[in-house]
Design an enzyme around this catalytic site. Structure first.
Site, mmCIF file in Angstrom:
data_model
loop_
_atom_site.group_PDB
_atom_site.id
_atom_site.type_symbol
_atom_site.label_atom_id
_atom_site.label_comp_id
_atom_site.label_asym_id
_atom_site.label_seq_id
_atom_site.Cartn_x
_atom_site.Cartn_y
_atom_site.Cartn_z
ATOM 1 N N ASN A 1 0.862 -1.187 0.000
ATOM 2 C CA ASN A 1 0.000 0.000 0.000
ATOM 3 C C ASN A 1 0.901 1.242 0.000
ATOM 4 O O ASN A 1 2.141 1.138 0.025
ATOM 5 C CB ASN A 1 -0.990 -0.021 1.166
ATOM 6 N N GLU B 1 3.390 1.400 2.944
ATOM 7 C CA GLU B 1 4.411 0.362 2.850
ATOM 8 C C GLU B 1 5.417 0.689 1.755
ATOM 9 O O GLU B 1 6.625 0.460 1.912
ATOM 10 C CB GLU B 1 3.752 -0.995 2.579
ATOM 11 N N ASP C 1 -5.747 -8.597 0.815
ATOM 12 C CA ASP C 1 -5.747 -10.036 0.550
ATOM 13 C C ASP C 1 -6.474 -10.338 -0.760
ATOM 14 O O ASP C 1 -6.043 -11.190 -1.543
ATOM 15 C CB ASP C 1 -6.437 -10.795 1.688
#
Length: 333
Positions: free
Chosen positions: A207, A210, A277
């Site tokens: 993301n 990150e 996920d």
């Protein structure tokens, strides 16, 4: 139906032919649902009247649930504790019809459990039970042995790293050695602390935060976003980076190719839990089914938009995904 729409739908129909091995941190997600109609006299906090409780597979286990729900085939390898939470995880994996031979039990660890209190469709608080130390060499070798036994049946390997100790530098090095011989796709949902582990993989899906941490630079503009992605690709010698950006959608960066910006497909966001996920699950399946990276990213974006409109750790079905694509016919690929 236009060609772009047809191409994406045809790829979904190929998912049952694709097999993915997920390696990573296995968790159990608990949800306690209730209502709030007063403030506690003991402290200025809401009192939640509990109506029901639900449990779902989380992290790497939620990735396999996403893959199976959307029509793909999958196996999973990770570590759980010898406890009630671990036994519940195994029961739920078996309910999915999944072969959980790659799941290892470590009596020295606790199964990671994240418990969320939900009132009036809003998360009030979350509390975690977990251990984060790295698994030892014995468990690493057991995972690698499982990879060796299953590699000939695999189309892709998906790394789901939540920083709980399963994904280590040693495991990634040995995994690359095994998969390099077959040219298997390796996709990574990364953890900030472990970026150096991900050398030579096919694609990372960090993301925005990150990506900034992984590149060691602030992201404040489109230009700094591109520089961060280029730095990650250069440092890790990976083929591509897909940066998820919440309401701004996602941006795909590949070596020596123009950036592809994909607007968010979420019509209304109720809960973003597990959306990452879903992105990595559908992206990996789509790539293994033969879609180009831009098309695979677009398909994963549609899937994420669907799950963000649901409460809790949700998954998407093939029919839901096809209907979403058809309703947005003409979107750029």
């Amino acid at each position: 139906m236009d060609k772009n729409t047809a191409r994406l739908i045809e790829a979904i129909d190929l998912f049952p032919r694709v097999k993915v091995l997920i390696i990573g941190d296995i968790m159990l997600d608990e949800y306690i649902w209730g209502t709030v109609d007063r403030i506690s006299p003991e402290a200025p906090i809401p009192v939640v009247n509990v109506n029901r409780e639900t449990r779902h597979l989380g992290a790497a286990a939620n990735v396999i649930r996403n893959i199976l729900t959307v029509g793909g085939r999958a196996a999973i390898s990770g570590v759980i504790g010898d406890d009630q939470g671990g036994r519940r995880v195994m029961e739920m994996l078996e309910e999915l019809g999944n072969n959980a031979d790659g799941v290892l039990v470590d009596p020295r660890r606790v199964t990671t459990i994240k418990t969320r209190i939900i009132a009036h469709a809003q998360q009030v608080v979350r509390f975690d039970r977990e251990q984060r130390h790295e698994i030892g060499p014995e468990l690493t070798e057991a995972i690698i042995a499982y990879v060796g036994r299953t590699r000939d049946s695999l189309d892709a390997v998906l790394i789901s790293d939540y920083g709980k100790g399963v994904i280590t530098a040693d495991l990634m090095e040995k995994l690359r050695g095994i998969m390099r011989e077959r040219g298997v796709i390796i996709t990574v949902d990364p953890n900030i602390s472990n970026f150096p582990f991900y050398r030579d993989v096919t694609i990372l899906t960090p993301n925005h935060h990150e990506a900034a941490a992984g590149a060691g630079t602030a992201i404040t503009s489109e230009e700094s976003l591109r520089l961060a992605a280029d730095k990650i690709i250069e440092n890790l010698n990976c083929a591509s980076v897909l940066i998820t950006r919440g309401a701004q959608g996602m941006s795909l960066f590949q070596k020596e190719r123009p950036v592809v910006h994909i607007p968010s497909a979420a019509r209304e966001v109720f809960d973003g839990t597990g959306a990452g996920d879903t992105v990595i699950a559908v992206l990996t399946l789509a790539m293994a089914a033969g879609l180009s990276l831009p098309d695979a990213a677009l398909l994963s974006n549609f899937a994420a938009g669907i799950v963000c409109g649901k409460i809790g750790c949700a998954a998407v079905t093939p029919d839901e995904l096809k209907k979403e694509i058809e309703s947005r016919a003409g979107s750029p690929a």
